[in-house]
Structures are given as structure tokens and as C-alpha cells.
Design a protein around this motif. Sequence first.
Motif, PDB file in Angstrom:
ATOM      1  N   ALA A  21     -47.625   2.630 -31.829  1.00 28.29           N
ATOM      2  CA  ALA A  21     -46.904   3.898 -31.986  1.00 28.29           C
ATOM      3  C   ALA A  21     -46.691   4.205 -33.467  1.00 28.29           C
ATOM      4  CB  ALA A  21     -45.576   3.835 -31.242  1.00 28.29           C
ATOM      5  N   VAL A  22     -47.674   4.847 -34.065  1.00 27.15           N
ATOM      6  CA  VAL A  22     -47.626   5.156 -35.494  1.00 27.15           C
ATOM      7  C   VAL A  22     -46.732   6.375 -35.727  1.00 27.15           C
ATOM      8  CG1 VAL A  22     -49.002   5.681 -37.535  1.00 27.15           C
ATOM      9  CG2 VAL A  22     -49.973   4.251 -35.714  1.00 27.15           C
ATOM     10  N   PRO A  23     -45.762   6.292 -36.638  1.00 24.43           N
ATOM     11  CA  PRO A  23     -44.933   7.459 -36.954  1.00 24.43           C
ATOM     12  C   PRO A  23     -45.780   8.619 -37.483  1.00 24.43           C
ATOM     13  CG  PRO A  23     -43.922   5.463 -37.805  1.00 24.43           C
ATOM     14  CD  PRO A  23     -45.308   5.083 -37.344  1.00 24.43           C
ATOM     15  N   LEU A  59     -51.863   5.638 -43.054  1.00 26.25           N
ATOM     16  CA  LEU A  59     -52.459   4.467 -42.419  1.00 26.25           C
ATOM     17  C   LEU A  59     -53.864   4.263 -42.978  1.00 26.25           C
ATOM     18  CD1 LEU A  59     -51.637   2.370 -40.208  1.00 26.25           C
ATOM     19  CD2 LEU A  59     -52.993   3.714 -38.610  1.00 26.25           C
ATOM     20  N   GLY A  60     -53.918   3.621 -44.130  1.00 25.98           N
ATOM     21  CA  GLY A  60     -55.204   3.326 -44.745  1.00 25.98           C
ATOM     22  C   GLY A  60     -55.884   2.142 -44.081  1.00 25.98           C
ATOM     23  N   ARG A  86     -54.263   1.727 -27.408  1.00 26.78           N
ATOM     24  CA  ARG A  86     -54.195   3.114 -27.869  1.00 26.78           C
ATOM     25  C   ARG A  86     -53.459   3.175 -29.206  1.00 26.78           C
ATOM     26  NH1 ARG A  86     -53.388   8.322 -24.119  1.00 26.78           N
ATOM     27  NH2 ARG A  86     -55.267   7.291 -23.363  1.00 26.78           N
ATOM     28  N   LEU A  87     -54.115   3.693 -30.223  1.00 24.36           N
ATOM     29  CA  LEU A  87     -53.514   3.892 -31.543  1.00 24.36           C
ATOM     30  C   LEU A  87     -53.310   5.387 -31.716  1.00 24.36           C
ATOM     31  CD1 LEU A  87     -54.655   2.161 -34.854  1.00 24.36           C
ATOM     32  CD2 LEU A  87     -53.768   4.483 -34.789  1.00 24.36           C
ATOM     33  N   TRP A  88     -52.048   5.798 -31.754  1.00 24.46           N
ATOM     34  CA  TRP A  88     -51.737   7.225 -31.747  1.00 24.46           C
ATOM     35  C   TRP A  88     -50.469   7.474 -32.537  1.00 24.46           C
ATOM     36  CZ3 TRP A  88     -55.124  10.689 -30.628  1.00 24.46           C
ATOM     37  CH2 TRP A  88     -54.748  12.011 -30.362  1.00 24.46           C
ATOM     38  N   ARG A  89     -50.318   8.695 -33.014  1.00 21.37           N
ATOM     39  CA  ARG A  89     -49.093   9.090 -33.716  1.00 21.37           C
ATOM     40  C   ARG A  89     -48.126   9.735 -32.727  1.00 21.37           C
ATOM     41  NH1 ARG A  89     -49.401   8.581 -39.171  1.00 21.37           N
ATOM     42  NH2 ARG A  89     -51.499   8.267 -40.038  1.00 21.37           N
ATOM     43  N   TYR A  90     -46.902   9.224 -32.689  1.00 22.64           N
ATOM     44  CA  TYR A  90     -45.878   9.714 -31.771  1.00 22.64           C
ATOM     45  C   TYR A  90     -44.654  10.184 -32.567  1.00 22.64           C
ATOM     46  CZ  TYR A  90     -48.495   7.310 -28.084  1.00 22.64           C
ATOM     47  OH  TYR A  90     -49.471   6.890 -27.208  1.00 22.64           O
ATOM     48  N   PRO A  91     -43.998  11.254 -32.120  1.00 22.37           N
ATOM     49  CA  PRO A  91     -42.774  11.705 -32.800  1.00 22.37           C
ATOM     50  C   PRO A  91     -41.701  10.625 -32.842  1.00 22.37           C
ATOM     51  CG  PRO A  91     -43.540  13.364 -31.241  1.00 22.37           C
ATOM     52  CD  PRO A  91     -44.373  12.135 -31.011  1.00 22.37           C
ATOM     53  N   ASP A  92     -41.690   9.781 -31.801  1.00 26.99           N
ATOM     54  CA  ASP A  92     -40.698   8.715 -31.710  1.00 26.99           C
ATOM     55  C   ASP A  92     -41.330   7.552 -30.961  1.00 26.99           C
ATOM     56  OD1 ASP A  92     -37.433   8.361 -31.809  1.00 26.99           O
ATOM     57  OD2 ASP A  92     -38.318   7.318 -30.102  1.00 26.99           O
ATOM     58  N   TRP A  93     -40.953   6.317 -31.281  1.00 21.69           N
ATOM     59  CA  TRP A  93     -41.562   5.169 -30.624  1.00 21.69           C
ATOM     60  C   TRP A  93     -41.310   5.182 -29.110  1.00 21.69           C
ATOM     61  CZ3 TRP A  93     -38.544   1.936 -27.759  1.00 21.69           C
ATOM     62  CH2 TRP A  93     -37.167   1.910 -28.034  1.00 21.69           C
ATOM     63  N   ARG A  94     -40.239   5.842 -28.696  1.00 22.89           N
ATOM     64  CA  ARG A  94     -39.951   5.914 -27.264  1.00 22.89           C
ATOM     65  C   ARG A  94     -41.023   6.707 -26.522  1.00 22.89           C
ATOM     66  NH1 ARG A  94     -35.554   6.448 -30.285  1.00 22.89           N
ATOM     67  NH2 ARG A  94     -33.814   4.996 -30.011  1.00 22.89           N
ATOM     68  N   ASP A  95     -41.620   7.672 -27.212  1.00 20.65           N
ATOM     69  CA  ASP A  95     -42.733   8.408 -26.607  1.00 20.65           C
ATOM     70  C   ASP A  95     -43.926   7.478 -26.398  1.00 20.65           C
ATOM     71  OD1 ASP A  95     -41.392  10.967 -26.663  1.00 20.65           O
ATOM     72  OD2 ASP A  95     -41.737  10.974 -28.826  1.00 20.65           O
ATOM     73  N   GLY A  96     -44.148   6.582 -27.350  1.00 15.34           N
ATOM     74  CA  GLY A  96     -45.203   5.591 -27.197  1.00 15.34           C
ATOM     75  C   GLY A  96     -44.926   4.643 -26.045  1.00 15.34           C
TER      76      GLY A  96
END
Length: 355
Positions: A76-78, A83-84, A36-46
Motif C-alpha cells: 500500500a504505497v502512499p 518510489l525509485g 499487488r503494488l498500488w497507491r492508496y489514499p490510506d493503508w486501510r484502503d489497501g
Amino acid sequence: MLEHDQVVLRRGERSGIPVIVAIHSTRLGPAIGGCRLWRYPDWRDGLADALRLAEGMTIKNAAAGLPCGGGKTVLAVPPDLPLGRSARADLLADAGDLVESLGGRYIVGPDVGTSPDDMITIGERTGNVWCRPESYGGSGDSSPHTAAGVLAALDATLRHLYGPLNVAFPDAEQGGGVAGRRITVVGLGHVGSHLARSLAGAGAELTVTDVDPGRRMVAAELGARWADPVDALTAEADVLVPAALGGQLTTDLVPRLRCRAIVGPANNQLAAEQVAELLHRRGITWVPDYLASAGGVAYTVARELHGMLPPDAERQVTQIGARTATLLDAAARDAVSPHKAALQTIANLLAPTPA
């Protein structure tokens, strides 16, 4: 207390982005689960997502009778990090390195935010990757097989509720039970669209909806009735098919439902665990999403673990219908919800072998 076998988190050597792999269980075989590649507010959410999704894969694989455990990769992308194409390739390579370091205990495939083409990039760093395009030796897109598994589960559910009413399609091996039944599909994404087409072809009286009004063209193509997304969940129907976001089955919704059964591919349909029991008390048959949606993974395991040819792998997918029938019979016999019956069976499968 952490119930997972192994959790690994690394800062990607190339990308600098947190790469997380959670292995929930290898009790039944190597852990499998998507990236799963997703943007999370914080890596802990990922990390929390990875733990939850890995456990869900263990349950799904066990429910489908697959010789595999459950795992998950989360990238866990900030929120504000660009992200090119080059940065994305670096991140996928980082994921491949981490998967490879686990020595085959975990096999990765596509998930939200990734595709079979992305598995090519990951596959440059590890052989423990599934669902690459068929031209690259993989089993390709699993969505059509997920839809086929839902159709098998739905057909079995209708036969359980109404008997083998197969007048319009007497020779149909799968889907005959849906002929003439009122079915509402909520969500016309990749899996939902495949499923809606199959249901229309099997003779269902079809209502469809999606938050994207552009999907009306699917309704027109299939001769289906279009419903407003707000009203579709409570429309009168034999079967409600959640095929969009999870969490739509809430305690507030249950009293307003006007269907006999709920069978769909959306993951994590229950907003809370008690919803399964509320549905059972109302006499609404809920086929657990982790079983109904297992067709894609069943096909992939058949192709890539067992080396089956596509026709044989497709027959493995249709076995979800037989598993659904067995589950519903057991739940009826024991006067419990299908969810409770399924979880008990899974707990027995995952129990440690006595010394």
C-alpha cells in the motif's frame, strides 16, 4: 465478521511502507495469490483490497478445481511517496520477508503493479514464490495461459448455446466453436491481445476496442473491426468478452446488451451481485469471471506445484472448457444462473469436514 484465516500487516523494515498479506482460506491447500503494488489514499484502503482479492482467489481456485486456497499481498504505497528503483527493491524485499514468515501457508506471484521479474527480488527472501521468469526456474508470464483458458471457456459456451458447429475448423480441439461467430473483445491489454489473436486465428468475426487508440494497430493486424469503447459493450454480438477493467456489467447496462453470452478475463466484472441474476433473466449466459480467467493460475499450479512439463500444464488449462460445459449444464438443469450454480458448488467444496 472477518471470514479470513489470517491477516498480517507490517510496516516494511526497509521501506517503511505497509505490507499486507491476507489469507482467506487454506481449506483446499496452500493459499496462493498475487502481489499487488498500488497507491492508496490510506493503508486501510489497501487492507480492504487485500481482503476482497484474497477471497476472490479462494473462489477462483475452487472453481478451477485447484488444490489451493486464496490469498493476496498488497503493498500500500502512499499517494505522494516517490518510489525509485532502490525503494521499490526494498519494498519487494519487505514483502518477501513477510511471505517467508508465514511458513508456506501462502505462496505469492505477480499481480497488478508487479511482474515475473519482481518475483526474482521477492524470491531472494522466500522460496514461497511463483511465476519467476523461466530462466530463473519459474513458470514465467501467465497471461498467454489466461487467454487460452478464456478461449476454452468461450468455445464451450458457444457449443452449449449453438451445438458443435465446427464446420470451418473440424479438427480444432479448442476454439472450433467460435468459427464464424461475432465476438467483441473490450480491452486489448496483455491478455486481451493474446485472446484476440487466438479468436482471429479460430475464424471469429471479430470486433475489438480499447481506451488506448494506439491499439487500433491490433485491429488492423487481425482484420478486426474497431469499435468506439463507449459503443462496444452494447454492440450486437454472439459473445461479449470483457478484458479490461472490472465493474463494467451494471444494472443499467443489462437491458441494453445485445449479446447471447459474456465470457472474459476481466476480474470482478459484476458491478453488483444482482447483475448475474438480471443477466440470467434476460437469457444472457454469463460465465463467471473467476472460472473463465483461471487459465493462468491453473498453468502455474500445474508447473510449480505439480512439476508438470509445459505441454501437460497447457492441457490443464484447456480443462477450463470442460468445467465450463459442466457448469452450464448444471445451471440449465437446475434453472439457475451459472453464477449461483458455481457458488453453490464452491460452498460445498469449502464446507468444513464433519467431525
